[in-house]
Design an enzyme around this catalytic site. Structure first.
Site, mmCIF file in Angstrom:
data_model
loop_
_atom_site.group_PDB
_atom_site.id
_atom_site.type_symbol
_atom_site.label_atom_id
_atom_site.label_comp_id
_atom_site.label_asym_id
_atom_site.label_seq_id
_atom_site.Cartn_x
_atom_site.Cartn_y
_atom_site.Cartn_z
ATOM 1 N N SER A 1 -7.744 4.267 8.847
ATOM 2 C CA SER A 1 -8.137 4.550 7.220
ATOM 3 C C SER A 1 -7.802 3.126 6.845
ATOM 4 O O SER A 1 -7.741 3.027 6.242
ATOM 5 C CB SER A 1 -8.414 5.462 7.085
ATOM 6 O OG SER A 1 -8.705 5.709 5.322
ATOM 7 N N ASP B 1 -15.366 3.405 6.473
ATOM 8 C CA ASP B 1 -13.680 4.394 6.765
ATOM 9 C C ASP B 1 -14.866 5.374 5.250
ATOM 10 O O ASP B 1 -14.230 6.131 4.760
ATOM 11 C CB ASP B 1 -12.770 3.043 5.845
ATOM 12 C CG ASP B 1 -11.677 3.755 5.104
ATOM 13 O OD1 ASP B 1 -11.015 4.703 5.474
ATOM 14 O OD2 ASP B 1 -11.026 4.227 4.379
ATOM 15 N N HIS C 1 0.976 -0.994 0.343
ATOM 16 C CA HIS C 1 0.154 -0.078 -0.243
ATOM 17 C C HIS C 1 0.898 1.112 0.345
ATOM 18 O O HIS C 1 1.998 0.999 0.870
ATOM 19 C CB HIS C 1 -0.970 0.394 1.214
ATOM 20 C CG HIS C 1 -1.861 1.642 1.173
ATOM 21 N ND1 HIS C 1 -3.030 1.023 0.373
ATOM 22 C CD2 HIS C 1 -1.576 2.534 2.021
ATOM 23 C CE1 HIS C 1 -3.522 2.389 0.778
ATOM 24 N NE2 HIS C 1 -2.291 3.281 1.816
ATOM 25 N N ARG D 1 -13.895 13.663 6.270
ATOM 26 C CA ARG D 1 -13.152 14.061 7.007
ATOM 27 C C ARG D 1 -12.599 14.796 6.099
ATOM 28 O O ARG D 1 -12.334 16.069 6.856
ATOM 29 C CB ARG D 1 -11.992 12.708 7.448
ATOM 30 C CG ARG D 1 -12.244 11.876 8.940
ATOM 31 C CD ARG D 1 -11.836 10.202 8.619
ATOM 32 N NE ARG D 1 -9.871 11.286 8.458
ATOM 33 C CZ ARG D 1 -9.808 10.450 7.990
ATOM 34 N NH1 ARG D 1 -9.763 9.470 7.975
ATOM 35 N NH2 ARG D 1 -7.442 10.395 8.624
ATOM 36 N N LYS E 1 -8.807 -0.888 5.993
ATOM 37 C CA LYS E 1 -8.470 -1.384 4.130
ATOM 38 C C LYS E 1 -7.714 -2.551 4.272
ATOM 39 O O LYS E 1 -7.857 -3.372 3.213
ATOM 40 C CB LYS E 1 -8.124 -0.162 3.091
ATOM 41 C CG LYS E 1 -9.090 0.167 2.988
ATOM 42 C CD LYS E 1 -9.266 2.026 2.586
ATOM 43 C CE LYS E 1 -8.307 2.681 1.872
ATOM 44 N NZ LYS E 1 -9.017 4.245 2.803
#
Ligand code: URA
Length: 433
Positions: free
Chosen positions: A183, A161, A82, A168, A187
């Site tokens: 967050s 999320d 990621h 947000r 995921k």
């Protein structure tokens, strides 16, 4: 339990109990807790923070708010990567075939670009025919058969999320370490991989602008991942300068092909080598030196490029564009931007360059904006170079000639000049294990 009491407790600096956090995420996901209360809570977290235990429970509650992918049939070989987002970051297109041809199983769900950052799904969709949605059984079968499948995020993965991030974004509460950690990690954990390599980008084009902030985020995400039973490493990489030379969807596919065929720019090759080696270290148990040598060998021998073709073909993509990149979407206008002066390029603001590329059509400002796969920027000079007046700085690719003046102005604003070469920046700031 009342949400107002939980907001007050956090506002006063208290630590929430596990059942309180699960109550608020459950209620927010099913709609019984309204946005305004969740926004107030998020703001209280921005000011008061969360303990490690609270952050871990929040991550777990968000992960379980929707589907959790079960990859257990692949044992401990599953590995994910990621990136926290950047400009010119095409590393997934390069490391996915490398890692999967060396034994890793990559069942990957990627995102789209927003604002100045690009997204892997958009890049893959610039390949004619490539399918970014697959039925679950086909997705799994492809991972079984060839070791890699990359699709967009499934509809019901971490709905908490999805809702919270949107809230947000409009309540100035993105900027909170526990909220960012929860967050991202919710995921990644829901996507099911046993091992996870996080690429925490640091610098002008990244979410984390300073090394200290990047390191705090890396530490926080690694400790949550480990607490949830996954093997996690965070590599902190430079995003002060765009990565590689090409920015924009088809242009980034083109540069990825160059790297997999043994070329490409040094910075991109180095970051991909380090990310891929860390992924193979986690999923194959290889030591890092051996893993790096295997990565290099997979490229030099052509195995990694052959694997990219196998992967793209399996998802319906036209692999002729990989052999002949001129068949990728091409812009009708290519304008060379010449340097207005002589001197050393001392800094390039990666965010502004990403914004210039988005103006040319490569990105979107809102989720529903159309994207022009051919648009983008090819850098001819990068930070540290000495440039003479009139020399090409970059080539702007677009199908919207009317956007050129704004894009050029943004690009030139991104550059800082000096009479002396700047100090070289590290590409890899460090690794958190
Ligand atoms: N990326 C995410 O997915 N979530 C955040 O909160 C920030 C960056």
């Amino acid at each position: 339990m009342r949400m107002v009491d939980l907001i007050e407790k956090k506002r006063n600096g208290g630590e929430l109990a596990e059942e309180e956090i699960r109550f608020l995420i459950g209620g927010f996901t099913d709609g019984s807790i309204p946005d305004y209360q969740m926004a107030a809570f998020a703001m209280a977290v921005c000011f008061r923070g969360m303990t490690d235990r609270e952050t871990a429970v929040l991550t777990d509650a968000m992960m379980r708010s929707g589907d959790v992918v079960d990859l257990s049939r692949f044992g401990d070989k599953t590995v994910d990567k990621h990136s926290t987002g950047g400009v010119g970051d095409k590393t997934t297109l390069i490391v996915a075939p490398i890692v999967s041809c060396l034994g890793g199983k990559m069942a990957k769900m990627s995102g789209r670009g927003l604002g100045h950052t690009g997204g892997t799904v958009d890049k893959l969709e610039s390949i004619p025919g490539y399918q970014t949605t697959l039925p679950v059984d086909r997705f799994m079968q492809q991972v079984e058969d060839i070791g890699v499948a990359v699709i967009g995020q499934s509809g019901n993965l971490t709905p908490a999320d999805k809702k919270l991030y949107a809230l947000r974004d409009v309540t100035a509460t993105v900027d909170s370490l526990p909220l960012i950690t929860a967050s991202i990690m919710s995921k990644k954990l829901a996507a099911g991989a046993h091992s996870i390599v996080l690429d925490v980008k640091i610098g002008s084009g990244a979410f984390m602008k300073t090394q200290a902030d990047g390191e705090r985020l890396a530490q926080s995400m690694v400790s949550i991942g480990k607490a949830c039973g996954r093997k996690v490493v965070a590599v902190m990489t430079n995003m002060d300068i765009p990565l590689g030379t090409n920015i924009g969807n088809a242009l980034e596919v083109q540069e990825s092909v160059e790297v997999l065929r043994g070329g490409g720019s040094e910075d991109l090759r180095t970051v991909c080598r380090v990310l891929a080696a860390n992924m193979l270290h986690l999923c194959n148990g290889w030591d890092l030196d051996y893993a790096e040598r295997q990565v290099d060998e997979s490229v030099a021998s052509g195995r990694a490029f052959a694997q990219m073709k196998r992967w793209i073909a399996a998802q319906g993509g036209d692999t002729r564009v990989l052999d002949d990149v001129s068949l990728l979407p091409q812009a009708s206008v290519r304008e060379t931007l010449e340097s207005p002066r002589s001197g050393y390029l001392t800094h390039m603001d990666a965010q502004l360059i990403g914004e210039a590329s988005a103006v040319l059509g490569a990105g979107r400002q809102t989720k529903t904006d159309p994207i022009d796969y051919a648009a983008g920027i090819v850098l001819r000079k990068k930070t540290g170079a000495y440039v003479r007046q009139g020399e090409p700085l970059a080539v702007l690719h677009t199908n919207r000639p009317g956007a050129l003046p704004e894009a050029k102005a943004a690009f030139l604003r991104a550059l800082s000049w000096g009479d002396q070469a700047p100090q070289a920046q590290p590409l890899i700031y460090g690794i958190v294990k």
